[in-house]
Design a protein around this motif. Structure first.
Motif, mmCIF file in Angstrom:
data_model
loop_
_atom_site.group_PDB
_atom_site.id
_atom_site.type_symbol
_atom_site.label_atom_id
_atom_site.label_comp_id
_atom_site.label_asym_id
_atom_site.label_seq_id
_atom_site.Cartn_x
_atom_site.Cartn_y
_atom_site.Cartn_z
ATOM 1 N N THR A 53 -4.079 -1.190 -0.830
ATOM 2 C CA THR A 53 -3.740 -2.625 -1.694
ATOM 3 C C THR A 53 -4.794 -3.450 -1.227
ATOM 4 O O THR A 53 -5.360 -4.142 -1.950
ATOM 5 N N THR B 57 -8.020 -4.621 -3.361
ATOM 6 C CA THR B 57 -7.906 -6.130 -3.756
ATOM 7 C C THR B 57 -8.966 -7.040 -2.849
ATOM 8 O O THR B 57 -9.912 -7.845 -3.528
ATOM 9 N N PHE C 86 -1.633 -10.463 2.277
ATOM 10 C CA PHE C 86 -0.590 -9.581 1.370
ATOM 11 C C PHE C 86 0.550 -9.226 2.379
ATOM 12 O O PHE C 86 1.614 -9.018 2.057
#
Length: 302
Positions: A67, A71, A94
């Motif tokens: 992720t 991202t 995150f």
């Protein structure tokens, strides 16, 4: 008059009220003392989630790594940011956000998800709150492996003063140094705030089952209003003042920054520390008030 008249009998001792501050504080103290119970339950939650999995809890780390990488590269390209500094920024954002949102969203279900134990196990209600916070802490520990890997890869750019902008403009950050130790009190402040959120909203959500749906929608909105995949530098000079106003009034930003800032060698403003500590004090005052008034009703509401 008969000598056994009720007038002459000693008064029966009154049963202690279920709505008392002493019982609310006793619940918290006893819950903290039962460390083996909530620590075991929290660890079992992690093991149960990845039961029969080959990699087990390592999937937590892998998922966060994928992720953050995807991202970070995407938004770094869109915003023309410096990948060597922007990718660690997104990664830590995150990681801390997952801890924050986990404490909040799973805190809403703290008592609902423990319905069976609440009805059959004579344990303090704070045990289930601590179970939730401990489970999120274990998830955070797994995700921090990604932070270590990314930091080691780009350590050359992060130990010196740096900027997130590709052209070197924007706000200059001090770089990683001894201030990284401030991440420890930052984490503790987030955990303490997570405790009162799980207690207060857990009680409210147990009584009114629509609350979790409302909070879920609000969290999605706050995610976009919190600088996780964007920074003030990416907004441009025209929108920077408005962006700063949004950050100042976003409590999740201050919670995020007291841990993310030290981990990335960024300066954390006194406002973030003041807001975070103030939320902890006010929040726990409200949580204890609700524990005092509604603690005895939770077993009937679940």
């Amino acid at each position: 008059m008969h000598p056994s008249s009720t007038i002459d009998r000693p008064a029966e001792p009154l049963a202690p009220s279920t709505r008392s501050w002493s019982r609310a504080f006793a619940d918290i103290r006893t819950g903290l003392a039962n460390r083996q119970l909530w620590a075991h339950l929290g660890w079992q939650d992690i093991k149960q989630r990845y039961r029969r999995s080959v990699l087990g809890p390592l999937w937590i780390t892998i998922g966060m790594g994928v992720t953050a990488l995807g991202t970070g590269l995407l938004y770094g390209f869109l915003f023309h940011a410096n990948t060597a500094t922007f990718l660690p920024y997104v990664t830590v954002g995150f990681i801390v956000w997952n801890f924050l949102s986990g404490c909040l969203l799973e805190g809403l279900q703290t008592f609902i998800s423990n319905e069976g134990l609440i009805k059959h196990l004579p344990a303090p209600l704070s045990v289930y709150v601590l179970r939730t916070i401990w489970r999120q802490t274990l998830l955070l520990a797994h995700n921090l492996i990604v932070y270590v890997i990314v930091t080691l890869i780009f350590i050359g750019q992060l130990v010196e003063p740096y900027s997130l902008a590709a052209d070197g403009g924007g706000t200059l950050q001090p770089g990683i140094g001894w201030s990284i130790l401030l991440a420890i009190p930052g984490f503790l402040l987030i955990a303490v705030n997570g405790g009162w959120v799980a207690t207060l909203l857990g009680i409210i959500s147990t009584r009114y089952r629509d609350i979790p749906q409302v909070i879920n929608a609000i969290i999605q909105l706050l995610f976009y209003g919190t600088p996780i995949v964007w920074t003030l530098d990416t907004l441009g000079k025209a929108n920077r003042e408005l962006g700063q106003l949004v950050l100042d009034w976003n409590p999740l930003y201050h919670l995020l920054q007291v841990m993310r800032g030290p981990l990335l060698g960024q300066e954390v403003t006194p406002l973030s520390w003041i807001v975070t500590i103030g939320m902890a004090v006010v929040g726990w005052a409200l949580a204890l008030l609700f524990m005092k008034n509604y603690r005895a009703r939770i077993s009937y509401w679940v």
